[in-house]
Enzyme design. Structure first.
Site, PDB file in Angstrom:
ATOM      1  N   ASP A 314       0.814  -1.221   0.000  1.00 11.28           N
ATOM      2  CA  ASP A 314       0.000   0.000   0.000  1.00 11.28           C
ATOM      3  C   ASP A 314       0.846   1.269   0.000  1.00 11.28           C
ATOM      4  O   ASP A 314       0.308   2.369  -0.126  1.00 11.28           O
ATOM      5  CB  ASP A 314      -0.924   0.010   1.226  1.00 11.28           C
ATOM      6  CG  ASP A 314      -2.000  -1.062   1.124  1.00 11.28           C
ATOM      7  OD1 ASP A 314      -2.305  -1.506  -0.002  1.00 11.28           O
ATOM      8  OD2 ASP A 314      -2.537  -1.464   2.174  1.00 11.28           O
ATOM      9  N   LYS A 341      -5.367  -2.183  -7.531  1.00  5.13           N
ATOM     10  CA  LYS A 341      -5.788  -1.587  -6.255  1.00  5.13           C
ATOM     11  C   LYS A 341      -6.973  -0.653  -6.546  1.00  5.13           C
ATOM     12  O   LYS A 341      -7.614  -0.785  -7.574  1.00  5.13           O
ATOM     13  CB  LYS A 341      -4.610  -0.850  -5.603  1.00  5.13           C
ATOM     14  CG  LYS A 341      -3.531  -1.806  -5.095  1.00  5.13           C
ATOM     15  CD  LYS A 341      -4.067  -2.670  -3.971  1.00  5.13           C
ATOM     16  CE  LYS A 341      -3.066  -3.665  -3.451  1.00  5.13           C
ATOM     17  NZ  LYS A 341      -3.662  -4.633  -2.537  1.00  5.13           N
TER      18      LYS A 341
HETATM   19  C1  S3P Z   1      -5.409  -5.723   3.137  1.00  4.53           C
HETATM   20  C2  S3P Z   1      -4.642  -6.451   2.287  1.00  4.53           C
HETATM   21  C3  S3P Z   1      -3.919  -5.893   1.138  1.00  4.53           C
HETATM   22  C4  S3P Z   1      -3.840  -4.376   1.217  1.00  4.53           C
HETATM   23  C5  S3P Z   1      -5.148  -3.753   1.615  1.00  4.53           C
HETATM   24  C6  S3P Z   1      -5.581  -4.260   2.983  1.00  4.53           C
HETATM   25  C7  S3P Z   1      -6.061  -6.391   4.276  1.00  4.53           C
HETATM   26  O1  S3P Z   1      -4.601  -6.231  -0.049  1.00  4.53           O
HETATM   27  O2  S3P Z   1      -3.412  -3.855  -0.003  1.00  4.53           O
HETATM   28  O3  S3P Z   1      -5.064  -2.348   1.660  1.00  4.53           O
HETATM   29  O4  S3P Z   1      -6.506  -5.705   5.216  1.00  4.53           O
HETATM   30  O5  S3P Z   1      -6.151  -7.627   4.270  1.00  4.53           O
HETATM   31  P1  S3P Z   1      -4.273  -7.613  -0.848  1.00  4.53           P
HETATM   32  O6  S3P Z   1      -4.691  -8.717   0.016  1.00  4.53           O
HETATM   33  O7  S3P Z   1      -5.099  -7.511  -2.085  1.00  4.53           O
HETATM   34  O8  S3P Z   1      -2.801  -7.580  -1.112  1.00  4.53           O
END
Ligand code: S3P
Length: 438
Positions: A314, A341
């Protein structure tokens, strides 16, 4: 017409000490998992932001009573979920929809999970595939929301995730709570482990070792009593700003220092950033501490491989801004996830920073930047992506002249009070709502 814009000028050093709002990932989880517990969960320091409010409303629409004592203090009365009377609206929250889908897959009633047009563009096949392997009955719009989930008997599976994603891992583990037999999830790299930590603290039979998590359903979950630690992903913007702006010295307290989240810290330290880290204790089963960041001369760095990329997934928009002012080349590889994203964060950041005069070479799975570069203020757009809005604001604090960040209200999706916090630290930033500078 832009709802809100941030009008930013360069020139002032940032100094002082502050906290950051509660961790977004933990705040989503505590309301969802608290709803599944037998009993009353008490939460302090909860993040009241666009994304997490969407999860909270969805939980309430599932018949769960939540008492709101103040903006950040909640009581969640866990127990049995009830069929919702209408589709659940997760707005822009990817974590919200993907985790809730795992829970809904195991319920004895049907539900529909939906969200904004932005959320409807984000891939859901990554959760649908493993959940269907477990026996879930999910209808989607060709792999995208809305997701219609019908009741089904679930069975535990072993799932080797094709990508290191905490959202996928969590959806599978949550469905595993309602499955027959054990669920095993193997990740190719260390995705954030808040789900494993929280379920363990609630008495679930879950063991996580290396990149494998094993969950064996063992009856009911215990309620929690916790204070959500500050979000490292919000701290990231303040860290980068402090390191880049001449004369700055900023201390952030109560920040979650879980190593599955702090890849940006490693990258900035490798670039020569003057950041000191002091762990002060544990909060909600997570290590928390203090970060002190001072202005530093940075050198370029390379970031690639699952071990670091996922731990700072992120933070790449903020990293991109840091790399622009570092001496020499910075290269990012293996970060193709950035393209799915809230926006395609590689393309959107490169396009918007170009308006400030930046030269960024996009690659399929990352980017290359040769620095240091000189930026000049201009009007830029967030594309309704909170992390883009805040990263462009940080860039504007270094660019010459005035930068106007349009559509900046979305900063509140994860960091309510971002502008006010920056101003309190000394940033030359004004908030216009509605935006006059069109
Ligand atoms: C998150 C996982 C991440 C991250 C998101 C929050 C979470 O995404 O980018 O902002 O809280 O499990 P991904 O699982 O798609 O990598």
């Amino acid at each position: 017409m832009s709802d809100t814009c941030f009008v930013v000028q360069a020139g002032s050093a940032l100094s002082g000490s502050t906290t950051v709002p509660g961790d977004k990932s933990i705040s989503h989880r505590v309301v969802m998992f608290g709803a599944l517990a037998q009993g009353v969960t008490q939460v302090r320091g909860w993040l009241a932001a666009g994304d997490t409010e969407a999860s909270l409303s969805s939980i309430q629409a599932l018949g769960v009573q939540v008492d709101r004592h103040s903006t950040n203090e909640l009581t969640v009365h866990g127990g049995t979920l009830q069929a919702p009377s209408k589709p659940l609206d997760l707005v822009n929250a990817g974590t919200g929809i993907r985790l809730l889908a795992g829970i809904m897959a195991g319920q004895p009633f049907a539900s529909t999970l939906d969200g904004s047009s932005q959320l409807r563009r984000r891939p859901m096949t990554r959760i649908i595939t493993p959940l269907e392997k477990m026996g879930a009955n999910i209808h989607s719009a060709d792999g995208y929301a809305p997701l219609n989930i019908q009741p089904a008997e679930l069975r535990g599976i072993r799932y080797d995730m094709p990508m290191a994603s905490a959202q996928v891992k969590s959806a599978v583990l949550l469905a595993g709570l309602f499955a027959r037999g054990a669920t095993i999830v193997v990740q190719p790299g260390p995705a954030r482990d808040h789900t494993e930590r929280m379920l363990y603290s609630m008495g679930a039979d879950i063991a996580a070792e290396g990149n494998t998590a094993v969950l064996t359903p063992n009856g009911s979950l215990n309620p929690m009593d916790l204070t959500v630690p500050g979000d490292f992903s919000s701290a990231a913007f303040l860290l980068v700003a402090a390191v880049l702006i001449s004369g700055s010295d900023v201390t952030l307290t109560g920040v979650n220092l879980n190593q599955t989240r702090t890849g940006l810290l490693d990258a900035l330290l490798a670039m020569g950033a003057d950041i000191t880290v002091t762990e002060t204790g544990l909060e909600a089963g997570e290590p928390v501490g203090m970060l002190r960041a001072r202005h530093s001369v940075l050198k370029g760095t390379e970031v690639g491989g699952d071990d670091i990329v996922v731990r700072m997934i992120d933070e790449f928009p903020a990293f991109m801004v840091a790399a622009l002012f570092a001496e020499g080349e910075s290269v990012v590889r293996d970060a193709q996830e950035l393209r799915v994203k809230e926006t395609d964060r590689i393309a959107v950041m490169a396009t918007e920073l170009l308006k400030l005069g930046a030269n960024i070479t996009e690659t399929e799975d990352g980017f290359r930047i040769f620095g240091p570069q000189t930026l000049t203020g201009a009007a830029v757009d967030s594309h309704d992506d909170h992390r883009v809005a805040m990263s462009l604001t940080v860039a504007g604090l270094i660019a010459g002249g005035e930068t106007v960040v349009m559509d900046a209200k979305c900063a509140g999706d994860s960091f309510p009070g971002f502008a006010e916090t920056m101003i309190a630290l000394g940033a030359n930033l004004g908030v216009q709502a509605p935006c006059a500078a069109q």
